[in-house]
Design a protein around this motif. Structure first.
Motif, PDB file in Angstrom:
ATOM      1  N   GLY A   1      93.789  39.189 -93.949  1.00  0.00           N
ATOM      2  CA  GLY A   1      94.730  38.555 -94.864  1.00  0.00           C
ATOM      3  C   GLY A   1      94.946  37.073 -94.654  1.00  0.00           C
ATOM      4  N   LYS A   2      94.225  36.461 -93.730  1.00  0.00           N
ATOM      5  CA  LYS A   2      94.353  35.019 -93.475  1.00  0.00           C
ATOM      6  C   LYS A   2      93.075  34.322 -93.905  1.00  0.00           C
ATOM      7  CE  LYS A   2      98.277  34.984 -91.178  1.00  0.00           C
ATOM      8  NZ  LYS A   2      99.452  34.485 -91.787  1.00  0.00           N
ATOM      9  N   GLU A   3      93.240  33.215 -94.623  1.00  0.00           N
ATOM     10  CA  GLU A   3      92.093  32.406 -94.990  1.00  0.00           C
ATOM     11  C   GLU A   3      91.513  31.785 -93.726  1.00  0.00           C
ATOM     12  OE1 GLU A   3      90.974  28.493 -97.671  1.00  0.00           O
ATOM     13  OE2 GLU A   3      92.928  29.420 -97.906  1.00  0.00           O
ATOM     14  N   VAL A   4      90.204  31.824 -93.594  1.00  0.00           N
ATOM     15  CA  VAL A   4      89.543  31.260 -92.421  1.00  0.00           C
ATOM     16  C   VAL A   4      89.497  29.743 -92.555  1.00  0.00           C
ATOM     17  CG1 VAL A   4      87.390  31.167 -91.102  1.00  0.00           C
ATOM     18  CG2 VAL A   4      88.198  33.340 -92.036  1.00  0.00           C
ATOM     19  N   VAL A   5      90.111  29.068 -91.578  1.00  0.00           N
ATOM     20  CA  VAL A   5      90.170  27.608 -91.550  1.00  0.00           C
ATOM     21  C   VAL A   5      89.791  27.144 -90.142  1.00  0.00           C
ATOM     22  CG1 VAL A   5      91.869  27.393 -93.421  1.00  0.00           C
ATOM     23  CG2 VAL A   5      92.659  27.720 -91.079  1.00  0.00           C
ATOM     24  N   ALA A   6      89.875  25.852 -89.899  1.00  0.00           N
ATOM     25  CA  ALA A   6      89.555  25.303 -88.585  1.00  0.00           C
ATOM     26  C   ALA A   6      90.456  25.914 -87.507  1.00  0.00           C
ATOM     27  CB  ALA A   6      89.716  23.786 -88.600  1.00  0.00           C
ATOM     28  N   PHE A   7      89.982  25.949 -86.266  1.00  0.00           N
ATOM     29  CA  PHE A   7      90.656  26.631 -85.165  1.00  0.00           C
ATOM     30  C   PHE A   7      92.141  26.276 -85.049  1.00  0.00           C
ATOM     31  CE2 PHE A   7      92.113  26.949 -80.799  1.00  0.00           C
ATOM     32  CZ  PHE A   7      91.791  28.253 -80.492  1.00  0.00           C
ATOM     33  N   ASP A   8      92.468  24.994 -84.930  1.00  0.00           N
ATOM     34  CA  ASP A   8      93.868  24.593 -84.733  1.00  0.00           C
ATOM     35  C   ASP A   8      94.755  25.043 -85.887  1.00  0.00           C
ATOM     36  OD1 ASP A   8      93.330  23.436 -82.264  1.00  0.00           O
ATOM     37  OD2 ASP A   8      92.958  21.454 -83.126  1.00  0.00           O
ATOM     38  N   GLU A   9      94.263  24.919 -87.107  1.00  0.00           N
ATOM     39  CA  GLU A   9      95.026  25.348 -88.278  1.00  0.00           C
ATOM     40  C   GLU A   9      95.157  26.871 -88.310  1.00  0.00           C
ATOM     41  OE1 GLU A   9      97.320  25.130 -91.718  1.00  0.00           O
ATOM     42  OE2 GLU A   9      96.769  23.556 -90.301  1.00  0.00           O
ATOM     43  N   MET A  10      94.115  27.570 -87.892  1.00  0.00           N
ATOM     44  CA  MET A  10      94.156  29.034 -87.850  1.00  0.00           C
ATOM     45  C   MET A  10      95.242  29.487 -86.876  1.00  0.00           C
ATOM     46  SD  MET A  10      92.342  31.389 -89.396  1.00  0.00           S
ATOM     47  CE  MET A  10      91.905  33.101 -89.316  1.00  0.00           C
ATOM     48  N   VAL A  11      95.308  28.873 -85.712  1.00  0.00           N
ATOM     49  CA  VAL A  11      96.338  29.204 -84.716  1.00  0.00           C
ATOM     50  C   VAL A  11      97.723  28.984 -85.298  1.00  0.00           C
ATOM     51  CG1 VAL A  11      97.335  28.551 -82.486  1.00  0.00           C
ATOM     52  CG2 VAL A  11      94.856  28.778 -82.717  1.00  0.00           C
ATOM     53  N   VAL A  12      97.930  27.843 -85.941  1.00  0.00           N
ATOM     54  CA  VAL A  12      99.237  27.524 -86.532  1.00  0.00           C
ATOM     55  C   VAL A  12      99.615  28.554 -87.587  1.00  0.00           C
ATOM     56  CG1 VAL A  12     100.457  25.852 -88.007  1.00  0.00           C
ATOM     57  CG2 VAL A  12      99.134  25.054 -86.029  1.00  0.00           C
ATOM     58  N   ARG A  13      98.680  28.916 -88.451  1.00  0.00           N
ATOM     59  CA  ARG A  13      98.978  29.866 -89.532  1.00  0.00           C
ATOM     60  C   ARG A  13      99.315  31.259 -88.996  1.00  0.00           C
ATOM     61  NH1 ARG A  13      94.920  28.572 -94.587  1.00  0.00           N
ATOM     62  NH2 ARG A  13      95.538  26.400 -94.825  1.00  0.00           N
ATOM     63  N   ILE A  14      98.575  31.712 -88.001  1.00  0.00           N
ATOM     64  CA  ILE A  14      98.844  33.040 -87.450  1.00  0.00           C
ATOM     65  C   ILE A  14     100.171  33.044 -86.707  1.00  0.00           C
ATOM     66  CG2 ILE A  14      98.060  34.800 -85.817  1.00  0.00           C
ATOM     67  CD1 ILE A  14      95.159  33.881 -86.508  1.00  0.00           C
ATOM     68  N   LYS A  15     100.423  32.010 -85.900  1.00  0.00           N
ATOM     69  CA  LYS A  15     101.660  31.950 -85.120  1.00  0.00           C
ATOM     70  C   LYS A  15     102.888  31.756 -86.009  1.00  0.00           C
ATOM     71  CE  LYS A  15     101.632  29.454 -81.367  1.00  0.00           C
ATOM     72  NZ  LYS A  15     101.336  28.377 -80.404  1.00  0.00           N
ATOM     73  N   ALA A  16     102.715  31.323 -87.237  1.00  0.00           N
ATOM     74  CA  ALA A  16     103.842  31.112 -88.147  1.00  0.00           C
ATOM     75  C   ALA A  16     104.453  32.431 -88.613  1.00  0.00           C
ATOM     76  CB  ALA A  16     103.399  30.290 -89.356  1.00  0.00           C
ATOM     77  N   ASP A  17     103.704  33.522 -88.509  1.00  0.00           N
ATOM     78  CA  ASP A  17     104.220  34.824 -88.931  1.00  0.00           C
ATOM     79  C   ASP A  17     105.262  35.322 -87.925  1.00  0.00           C
ATOM     80  OD1 ASP A  17     102.626  34.997 -91.203  1.00  0.00           O
ATOM     81  OD2 ASP A  17     100.999  35.999 -90.132  1.00  0.00           O
TER      82      ASP A  17
END
Length: 129
Positions: free
Chosen positions: A28-44
């Motif tokens: 359910g998460k759009e695949v983006v660059a590593f740092d942005e991916m971490v931020v998006r997942i941790k925002a949940d």
């Protein structure tokens, strides 16, 4: 050339062009660059993050029953993401794993294997109970 032929040619050219690229997703998460991916997942809400090693992070999402392992890109090693969705099937608890990596086949196979080995070591004490 008659107008009808121009329209027909333009239609054929437009039909041959690729459409907009589909964004790749994992759990359910759009695949983006590593740092942005971490931020998006941790925002949940309900996520807890911990570094497994200097190059790998694990994020547990207790609300959605997800376990993320993210490999930071370094040198020739591409970024890689593994998501395990914990599910109950027929009275047993299991996980459905999906992975995403952007690199050569050999590079991606290597990093995914390293992530799985690291996860296996980290969870070994729990399996021995």
């Amino acid at each position: 050339m008659p107008l009808g032929r121009w329209v027909a040619c333009l239609f054929l050219v437009a039909a041959a062009l690729p459409g907009p690229a589909q964004a790749r997703q994992i759990c359910g998460k759009e695949v983006v660059a590593f740092d942005e991916m971490v931020v998006r997942i941790k925002a949940d809400p309900g996520t807890e993050a911990a570094w497994i090693s200097p190059a790998m992070m694990q994020i547990v999402d207790t609300k959605r029953l997800l376990i993320w392992t993210l490999a930071k890109p370094t040198g020739s090693q591409p970024a890689a993401y593994i998501c395990r969705r914990i599910v109950q099937e027929g009275g047993a608890v299991t996980s459905i794993m999906t992975a995403e990596c952007h690199g050569t086949q050999l590079g991606c196979d290597g990093i995914i294997s390293r992530i799985l080995a690291e996860q296996s070591r980290a969870t070994a004490p729990f399996r021995q109970r």
